[in-house]
Scaffold this motif. Structure first.
Motif, PDB file in Angstrom:
ATOM      1  N   TYR A 146      58.167 -21.960  69.727  1.00 57.71           N
ATOM      2  CA  TYR A 146      57.650 -22.153  69.006  1.00 57.71           C
ATOM      3  C   TYR A 146      57.370 -21.793  68.073  1.00 57.71           C
ATOM      4  O   TYR A 146      57.422 -20.830  67.517  1.00 57.71           O
TER       5      TYR A 146
ATOM      6  N   GLU B  72      54.423 -14.732  64.228  1.00 59.21           N
ATOM      7  CA  GLU B  72      54.081 -15.998  65.871  1.00 59.21           C
ATOM      8  C   GLU B  72      53.785 -14.475  66.904  1.00 59.21           C
ATOM      9  O   GLU B  72      55.156 -13.785  67.096  1.00 59.21           O
TER      10      GLU B  72
ATOM     11  N   THR C 129      44.642 -16.627  60.522  1.00 60.10           N
ATOM     12  CA  THR C 129      45.109 -16.831  61.517  1.00 60.10           C
ATOM     13  C   THR C 129      44.845 -18.575  62.216  1.00 60.10           C
ATOM     14  O   THR C 129      44.277 -18.588  61.962  1.00 60.10           O
TER      15      THR C 129
ATOM     16  N   LEU D  76      55.078 -15.242  58.023  1.00 58.85           N
ATOM     17  CA  LEU D  76      54.558 -15.677  58.923  1.00 58.85           C
ATOM     18  C   LEU D  76      54.858 -14.262  60.949  1.00 58.85           C
ATOM     19  O   LEU D  76      55.957 -15.497  60.876  1.00 58.85           O
TER      20      LEU D  76
ATOM     21  N   CYS E 150      49.092 -16.594  64.962  1.00 61.14           N
ATOM     22  CA  CYS E 150      50.473 -17.253  63.718  1.00 61.14           C
ATOM     23  C   CYS E 150      49.605 -16.674  63.076  1.00 61.14           C
ATOM     24  O   CYS E 150      48.479 -16.873  61.996  1.00 61.14           O
TER      25      CYS E 150
ATOM     26  N   TRP F  32      52.568 -26.254  63.568  1.00 62.97           N
ATOM     27  CA  TRP F  32      53.102 -25.545  64.884  1.00 62.97           C
ATOM     28  C   TRP F  32      54.229 -26.960  65.081  1.00 62.97           C
ATOM     29  O   TRP F  32      54.066 -27.947  64.678  1.00 62.97           O
TER      30      TRP F  32
ATOM     31  N   MET G  18      48.306 -26.504  57.689  1.00 63.01           N
ATOM     32  CA  MET G  18      49.155 -25.034  59.015  1.00 63.01           C
ATOM     33  C   MET G  18      49.349 -26.043  60.024  1.00 63.01           C
ATOM     34  O   MET G  18      49.295 -27.046  60.505  1.00 63.01           O
TER      35      MET G  18
ATOM     36  N   ARG H 265      42.145 -22.730  63.452  1.00 64.78           N
ATOM     37  CA  ARG H 265      42.669 -21.799  62.416  1.00 64.78           C
ATOM     38  C   ARG H 265      40.853 -20.963  62.218  1.00 64.78           C
ATOM     39  O   ARG H 265      39.876 -21.634  62.222  1.00 64.78           O
TER      40      ARG H 265
ATOM     41  N   CYS I 148      55.470 -21.663  63.276  1.00 65.32           N
ATOM     42  CA  CYS I 148      54.726 -21.617  62.646  1.00 65.32           C
ATOM     43  C   CYS I 148      54.868 -22.137  61.070  1.00 65.32           C
ATOM     44  O   CYS I 148      55.961 -21.608  60.913  1.00 65.32           O
ATOM     45  N   ASN I 149      54.150 -23.327  60.438  1.00 70.62           N
ATOM     46  CA  ASN I 149      54.689 -23.347  59.712  1.00 70.62           C
ATOM     47  C   ASN I 149      53.010 -23.463  58.433  1.00 70.62           C
ATOM     48  O   ASN I 149      52.256 -24.265  58.723  1.00 70.62           O
TER      49      ASN I 149
END
Length: 114
Positions: free
Chosen positions: A93, A6, A77, A4, A22, A36, A34, A71, A95-96
């Motif tokens: 920040y 960012e 992304t 991932l 991301c 943040w 997804m 998304r 991304c997950n």
């Protein structure tokens, strides 16, 4: 290997805007929820926004009406559009991605300051 990555962070004045991206690889992106997260200086990591595989979204109260998560499954992304930024939005920040497993990016720094 899951990645991932960012991008889009930077320095912005109060009231300004940024768009974070991301890019995911190594996962079936379209089935993942997804999210943040952010971690400000001296603070715990907090959830900012989520978007499910069906496009349902949720936001932290502190960013509702200012941030928008979206998304693009064709590009693997997820985005975070941040408007009306405040100094208290300053954070890394992150991304997950979550489905059967959970993955994290390295983060991108956002600094809101005049």
């Amino acid at each position: 290997q899951v990645q991932l990555v960012e991008s889009g962070g930077g320095l912005v004045q109060p009231g300004g805007s940024l768009r974070l991206s991301c890019a995911a690889s190594g996962i079936r992106f379209h089935i993942y929820t997804m999210a943040w997260y952010r971690q400000g200086p001296g603070k715990q990591r907090e959830l900012v926004a989520t978007i499910t595989m069906t496009g349902s979204t949720n936001y932290a109260d502190s960013v509702k009406g200012r941030f928008t998560i979206s998304r693009d499954n064709a590009k693997n992304t997820v985005y975070l559009q941040m408007n009306s930024l405040k100094p208290e939005d300053t954070a890394v920040y992150i991304c997950n991605a979550r489905f059967s497993g959970e993955y994290w990016g390295q983060g991108t720094q956002v600094t809101v300051s005049s």
